[in-house]
Every structure is written in structure tokens, then in C-alpha cells.
Design a protein around this motif. Structure first.
Motif, PDB file in Angstrom:
ATOM      1  N   ARG A   1      21.137  68.714  31.188  1.00  0.00           N
ATOM      2  CA  ARG A   1      20.790  70.044  30.445  1.00  0.00           C
ATOM      3  C   ARG A   1      21.782  70.541  29.742  1.00  0.00           C
ATOM      4  N   VAL A   2      21.251  70.997  28.585  1.00  0.00           N
ATOM      5  CA  VAL A   2      21.975  71.798  27.614  1.00  0.00           C
ATOM      6  C   VAL A   2      21.532  73.211  27.666  1.00  0.00           C
ATOM      7  N   ASP A   3      22.248  74.140  27.427  1.00  0.00           N
ATOM      8  CA  ASP A   3      21.886  75.519  27.153  1.00  0.00           C
ATOM      9  C   ASP A   3      21.647  75.741  25.548  1.00  0.00           C
ATOM     10  N   LEU A   4      20.762  76.483  25.250  1.00  0.00           N
ATOM     11  CA  LEU A   4      20.488  76.652  23.775  1.00  0.00           C
ATOM     12  C   LEU A   4      21.681  77.401  23.195  1.00  0.00           C
ATOM     13  N   LYS A   5      22.430  78.407  23.761  1.00  0.00           N
ATOM     14  CA  LYS A   5      23.518  78.775  23.226  1.00  0.00           C
ATOM     15  C   LYS A   5      24.842  78.018  22.709  1.00  0.00           C
ATOM     16  N   ASP A   6      24.883  76.786  23.938  1.00  0.00           N
ATOM     17  CA  ASP A   6      25.787  75.959  23.366  1.00  0.00           C
ATOM     18  C   ASP A   6      25.456  75.118  22.246  1.00  0.00           C
ATOM     19  N   VAL A   7      23.963  74.688  22.113  1.00  0.00           N
ATOM     20  CA  VAL A   7      23.740  74.129  20.893  1.00  0.00           C
ATOM     21  C   VAL A   7      23.913  74.973  19.555  1.00  0.00           C
ATOM     22  N   ASP A   8      23.653  76.243  19.737  1.00  0.00           N
ATOM     23  CA  ASP A   8      23.906  76.883  18.560  1.00  0.00           C
ATOM     24  C   ASP A   8      25.506  77.141  18.303  1.00  0.00           C
ATOM     25  N   GLU A   9      26.145  76.895  19.339  1.00  0.00           N
ATOM     26  CA  GLU A   9      27.880  77.121  19.180  1.00  0.00           C
ATOM     27  C   GLU A   9      28.199  75.852  18.565  1.00  0.00           C
ATOM     28  N   TYR A  10      27.772  74.945  18.812  1.00  0.00           N
ATOM     29  CA  TYR A  10      28.031  73.304  18.246  1.00  0.00           C
ATOM     30  C   TYR A  10      27.646  73.607  16.687  1.00  0.00           C
ATOM     31  N   ARG A  11      26.597  73.982  16.569  1.00  0.00           N
ATOM     32  CA  ARG A  11      26.039  74.208  14.931  1.00  0.00           C
ATOM     33  C   ARG A  11      26.926  75.004  14.391  1.00  0.00           C
ATOM     34  N   ASN A  12      27.343  76.177  14.668  1.00  0.00           N
ATOM     35  CA  ASN A  12      28.110  76.927  14.065  1.00  0.00           C
ATOM     36  C   ASN A  12      29.572  76.287  13.881  1.00  0.00           C
ATOM     37  N   LYS A  13      29.887  75.771  14.958  1.00  0.00           N
ATOM     38  CA  LYS A  13      31.389  75.086  14.790  1.00  0.00           C
ATOM     39  C   LYS A  13      31.428  74.070  13.652  1.00  0.00           C
ATOM     40  N   THR A  14      30.375  73.380  13.504  1.00  0.00           N
ATOM     41  CA  THR A  14      30.462  72.494  12.210  1.00  0.00           C
ATOM     42  C   THR A  14      29.937  72.797  11.164  1.00  0.00           C
ATOM     43  N   LYS A  15      29.509  73.907  10.888  1.00  0.00           N
ATOM     44  CA  LYS A  15      29.163  74.488   9.546  1.00  0.00           C
ATOM     45  C   LYS A  15      30.237  74.306   8.467  1.00  0.00           C
ATOM     46  N   SER A  16      31.401  74.577   8.787  1.00  0.00           N
ATOM     47  CA  SER A  16      32.244  74.629   7.923  1.00  0.00           C
ATOM     48  C   SER A  16      32.852  73.167   7.569  1.00  0.00           C
ATOM     49  N   VAL A  17      32.136  72.095   8.128  1.00  0.00           N
ATOM     50  CA  VAL A  17      32.741  70.662   7.817  1.00  0.00           C
ATOM     51  C   VAL A  17      31.818  70.016   7.032  1.00  0.00           C
ATOM     52  N   LYS A  18      32.395  69.257   5.865  1.00  0.00           N
ATOM     53  CA  LYS A  18      31.430  68.720   5.070  1.00  0.00           C
ATOM     54  C   LYS A  18      30.766  67.547   5.786  1.00  0.00           C
ATOM     55  N   SER A  19      29.207  67.742   5.674  1.00  0.00           N
ATOM     56  CA  SER A  19      28.614  66.594   6.235  1.00  0.00           C
ATOM     57  C   SER A  19      27.826  65.909   5.438  1.00  0.00           C
TER      58      SER A  19
END
Length: 318
Positions: free
Chosen positions: A42-60
Motif C-alpha cells: 500500500r502507498v499513502d496518497l501524500k507519498d504519491v503527491d510528494e513523489y510528483r512534487n519532487k520530480t516536477k523540476s526534472v525535465k521528463s
């Protein structure tokens, strides 16, 4: 849905618009926090949000199946580098994650950091002194050799040692039943076929580009050539979903994805590269002992997908 909502891997995949197998890979690499409830992850929603925010500054890439890994060599904090004596192992295969665990437990070992970048960038980082060990599976189309020509060109003036890890089968991922009748590299001349490509610097991308060069095929004439993804699993998942006709990767990863057939094309050599000046140092000797141990070999045999005949053998000293 509140911040403490517990999500299944499939729900996380739906939120991030990636394959479920990619979620498992993110968890395995420690990039996405998770926990177990019985046998379920299981994964908490807050950890998913944290992952998304962490990678926003990286060009994808703009593809839904691709995901960002923490692959910038300068992303390690000074505290992390000091704590680990600056010891970084560079490469993407799970074999290296297992090696790092053994190295941490070895009497003469060390806790290593992991950098998940491709072969070309890993060798460059070794040359620059930013990592202590790099892995490579780079095929030279002119000599038919793996790794040795690239190490000699990319580490000029730096004596290096190449240590064999494993042989892996590389080939095409195609839809189950191979409805397009794809057989090999020559099929890349067919204008109706679409591919999903690996990122620049990866051994798989170099393999493709070398074969295109030898066959005289222009990359600009291949549909999907500019579309990149950063893992074998994501590539295979794209093909399984009908997002491409051909993906290129290793057999072991492709077989984890339902709806995929694998067309073997060639055996590749996956090898470890270190500077010769380091080989007598304790952590490097520990790595050699681990690679040559029966315990380590048996664990990899349990995973499957590797030819471990020459594991731990020094194949070249440049």
C-alpha cells in the motif's frame, strides 16, 4: 480522498498514468514510499503527491509510460556522500541493488549509494570522478565487441579494469502472437511500424543506433524514434498496451509484462568498470569476493534471466 488514503499499486499507476510494474520499480528503488498490510503493498496518497512534487523540476518526456528516476549524479547531498565515503555504484540493473546489499554486509565492505543512469553517462561520470563504479553494455558495431572499445575511448589516459557480471539476451518486445510478423533489425525499414525508444546514453539505445548505422537506416524515418522511456518495464508495457509495435530491451524484464512476446536478437555483455588504481582497495576487493561467491551467484540464478558463466572474471585491463 484525504492525504492518508491507502492506495493499491494499480491506483497509484492510474494516478501517475504509468504502468503498475513501473510503480513496483519506483518502490524497489526507494523513490516512492510504501508499506505492507499482510501480503499487500500500500502507498499513502501524500507519498504519491510528494513523489510528483519532487520530480516536477526534472525535465521528463511527454509520454505517459515514462517516469523520472533520480539519475542526476549531483543529486546526492553532501551529507549522503560523506556518510557513504562518496562511494557510488552507477547502473540500472537489479543485480547492482543486490550487490550493494551484499557490499554493505561484507566485513571489508561499505554502504554504497546507487545512481540509476545509463551506460554512456555512467562511464563519463567515472571519468569525471563522480562515481566509483560504473556498469556498461555498450556494443560497438565495427568490432562486434561489448564495452572494451567504449571504455578505451571514454576514459582516455585512465587505466581501467573491466569485470564481467552477466550475459543477457537483448531483443524486441512485440505484442502477443507477433501480429505484425516482426523478425529482426531489418524490419525497422518498414514504414508502417512504430517503436518506443530508450533514452540517450543507455546501452539499449546505443545498440539500436549501431544497428541502424550498419543497416543504413535513417532514424528520422522510424516512427516513434524520438519517443523515449527510461526502463525496460515501461517499454514493454507500452507495447503491451498497443502504444508501439516494437520495443527494445532484455528478456528478463519483458517476460514480467503480460501480453508481450520476446524476439531474441543478440546476447549482450553486462560489465563493471573501475579505475585500475582502486582495485586493491578494500571495498573493491570486497566486490570481487562477492561476485565470485556461490551465495551471490545462487541469488541471481533464483531471479533468472542471467548467464553467469564468467561472473567476477576480469576481461580487460586498459
Amino acid at each position: 480522498m484525504n492525504d492518508n488514503s491507502a492506495l493499491t499499486p494499480q491506483e497509484v499507476a492510474d494516478i501517475l498514468k504509468i504502468a503498475k510494474n513501473t510503480v513496483y520499480e519506483l518502490i524497489k528503488r526507494g523513490e516512492l514510499n510504501s508499506y505492507r498490510v499482510g501480503k499487500k503493498i500500500r502507498v499513502d496518497l501524500k507519498d504519491v503527491d510528494e513523489y510528483r512534487n519532487k520530480t516536477k523540476s526534472v525535465k521528463s518526456t511527454n509520454q505517459p509510460d515514462s517516469f523520472t528516476v533520480n539519475n542526476k549524479l549531483n543529486s546526492f547531498s553532501e551529507e549522503e556522500l560523506v556518510r557513504n565515503n562518496g562511494f557510488v555504484i552507477c547502473g540500472q540493473d537489479i543485480l547492482l541493488d543486490i550487490l550493494s546489499r551484499y557490499l554493505q554486509l561484507h566485513p571489508n565492505g561499505i554502504q554504497a549509494l546507487r545512481s540509476y543512469v545509463g551506460s554512456y553517462n555512467g562511464l563519463y561520470a567515472l571519468y569525471q570522478g563522480n562515481v566509483q563504479m560504473a556498469t556498461a553494455h555498450l556494443w560497438d558495431g565495427d568490432t562486434g565487441q561489448y564495452n572494451i572499445p567504449f571504455v578505451r575511448r571514454m576514459l582516455p589516459g585512465v587505466p581501467a579494469v573491466i569485470i564481467h557480471l552477466a550475459c543477457r539476451l537483448q531483443g524486441f518486445y512485440v505484442a502477443k502472437g507477433n501480429p505484425k510478423g516482426i523478425k529482426g533489425w531489418e524490419d525497422l525499414k518498414r514504414k508502417e511500424l512504430t517503436i518506443i525508444n530508450r533514452e540517450k546514453g543507455s546501452g539499449t539505445r546505443v545498440l539500436l543506433d549501431e544497428h541502424l548505422r550498419k543497416l543504413g537506416i535513417s532514424a528520422k524515418n522510424i516512427k516513434g524514434y524520438e519517443r523515449e522511456s527510461t526502463s525496460h518495464l515501461a517499454i514493454a508495457s507500452t507495447v503491451a498496451r498497443g502504444g508501439a509495435d516494437i520495443g527494445i530491451g532484455n528478456e528478463k524484464s519483458g517476460l514480467q509484462v503480460k501480453g508481450i512476446d520476446f524476439i531474441p536478437l543478440q546476447s549482450e555483455r553486462y560489465e563493471l568498470v573501475i579505475k585500475k588504481e582502486d582495485i586493491e582497495k578494500a571495498p573493491y576487493q570486497a566486490v570481487l569476493e562477492i561476485l565470485r561467491s556461490q551465495e551471490f551467484k545462487m541469488e541471481l540464478e533464483g531471479i533468472g534471466g542471467y548467464d553467469l558463466t564468467d561472473i567476477g572474471k576480469i576481461v580487460d585491463e586498459t
